[in-house]
Design a protein around this motif. Sequence first.
Motif, PDB file in Angstrom:
ATOM      1  N   THR A 259       0.811  -1.227   0.000  1.00  0.00           N
ATOM      2  CA  THR A 259       0.000   0.000   0.000  1.00  0.00           C
ATOM      3  C   THR A 259       0.840   1.271   0.000  1.00  0.00           C
ATOM      4  O   THR A 259       0.321   2.341  -0.334  1.00  0.00           O
ATOM      5  N   GLY A 260       2.118   1.178   0.363  1.00  0.00           N
ATOM      6  CA  GLY A 260       2.969   2.364   0.407  1.00  0.00           C
ATOM      7  C   GLY A 260       3.249   2.932  -0.974  1.00  0.00           C
ATOM      8  O   GLY A 260       3.076   2.268  -1.985  1.00  0.00           O
ATOM      9  N   PHE A 261       3.646   4.202  -0.989  1.00  0.00           N
ATOM     10  CA  PHE A 261       4.134   4.868  -2.191  1.00  0.00           C
ATOM     11  C   PHE A 261       3.093   4.967  -3.305  1.00  0.00           C
ATOM     12  O   PHE A 261       3.323   4.578  -4.447  1.00  0.00           O
ATOM     13  N   GLY A 262       1.933   5.485  -2.892  1.00  0.00           N
ATOM     14  CA  GLY A 262       0.945   5.924  -3.875  1.00  0.00           C
ATOM     15  C   GLY A 262      -0.060   4.891  -4.319  1.00  0.00           C
ATOM     16  O   GLY A 262      -0.977   5.213  -5.073  1.00  0.00           O
ATOM     17  N   ARG A 263       0.077   3.682  -3.866  1.00  0.00           N
ATOM     18  CA  ARG A 263      -0.809   2.613  -4.349  1.00  0.00           C
ATOM     19  C   ARG A 263      -2.280   2.930  -4.054  1.00  0.00           C
ATOM     20  O   ARG A 263      -3.151   2.695  -4.853  1.00  0.00           O
ATOM     21  N   THR A 264      -2.532   3.487  -2.839  1.00  0.00           N
ATOM     22  CA  THR A 264      -3.926   3.831  -2.507  1.00  0.00           C
ATOM     23  C   THR A 264      -4.189   5.327  -2.671  1.00  0.00           C
ATOM     24  O   THR A 264      -5.290   5.790  -2.390  1.00  0.00           O
TER      25      THR A 264
END
Length: 457
Positions: A259-264
């Motif tokens: 979920t880190g670095f823009g995924r959500t």
Amino acid sequence: MLSNSLIELDRAHLVHPVASYRGHEHMGVRVLASGAGAWVTDASGHRLVDGFAGLWCVNAGYGQDSIIEAATRQMRELPYATGYFGLGSESAIRLAAELAERSPGDLNHIYFTLGGSDAVDSTVRFIRYYYHAKGMPEKDQFISVEQGYHGSSTVGAGLTALPVFHAGFGLPFDWQHKIPSHYVYRNPVGSEDQAIIAASVAALRQKVEAIGQERVAAFYVEPIQGSGGVLVPPPGWMKAMREVCTELDILFVADEVITGFGRTGPLFACTDEDIVPDFITTAKGLTSGYVPMGAVFMSDKVYNTIADGAGAAAVGHGYTYSAHPVSAAVGLEVLRLYENGLLDNGRKVGALLMKGLRALADHPLVGDVRGRGMLAAIELVTDKARKTPLPAAADPARRIFDRAWNNGLVVRAFGNGILGYAPPLCCTPDDIEAIIERTRLTLNQTLEDPDVRTAMA
Ligand SMILES: Cc1ncc(COP(=O)(O)O)c(C=O)c1O
């Protein structure tokens, strides 16, 4: 010719992750040859839109020249520097500082790993050390969530709650406990948000009571369960679980490897709910998959307890490639790209992805559509009212993956008929359209599968 010989060499020598070794030998490898933007091309020249960003990691997309240049520059200047003996490199120090500046709350201390599994594994070591430093070594029990994935290390695979990572490996250990997932589509308490949150809170409290609060060290959770089938908790779920952990004095570890670095949407999904964990684990999007790197974010509280506990002694945890300067240089450039438009673009096309997938909801096979940002899934069923999963006889993981592949789409096809999506954040609206249309075609072909038809009859 080249491709054929590669297939033979692969069959003879390359051991693949999470694969049936015999099944893979039989099928043979599919060789990927190149990538540009959201597209990959295989060794036979077949072009596919990558709806899964490799393995939910190539967030920036393929062929980003500035990343390649950053890596090249660093390799030329200083390809390696150890962090041992008090040494360091500029790129790693700067990346740690940039990450700390952007992380939620007081997560100001960064330990770099090579990926997600060793990031999770490192947290287990840090947490044990932390409680020893506090004079509470009996706090050695760990809780995670069913359907959760926390990597494939010897220890982390026992926090993982997917049977294939346990069977034959003697896992989980007896100090690794689980509570049920929120899995909204199939939750026994129904699909109402507050009921699901209340059930999970009660399950965590009961588990802690059963183990003994004085024994429980930490609770591990993904903001969205990825490898378990892209299971999105109701809004407020993560916050409620965080609050229980604070109240019961249990460390809260948010595993943001996917979920880190823009995924959500944002850099960290925890900020979606204004949560400050005690640890965050990351990898994948940290370097956008261009080179291996993971990072453990540690709170001031944990770091200072460990530091004071150790005093002049060394804290005996380290890797040769921790804080690798080339990976760090890539991480810095990827971070710049995220903040110079990629995150914004991901939010924009993420809305298109969700809209497009929701438009498939009336397809006879689609039981559920879920996701947030550029992380989504559709769950296929043969009977919508009963939510009957696709039959094992229809071999969903293999056949759906193959159909999508032949249609020019890479998608994650889970064994139980869930299709997972995590496209690069650089997707154009046309790329998203290609993902949706090729999915529709794949679903129509799946509807014609004799084993699916039999199950529907
Ligand atoms: C939530 C989570 N944690 C840990 C891992 C393990 O990361 P890696 O495969 O880089 O070791 C993954 C990988 O998919 C993951 O999704």
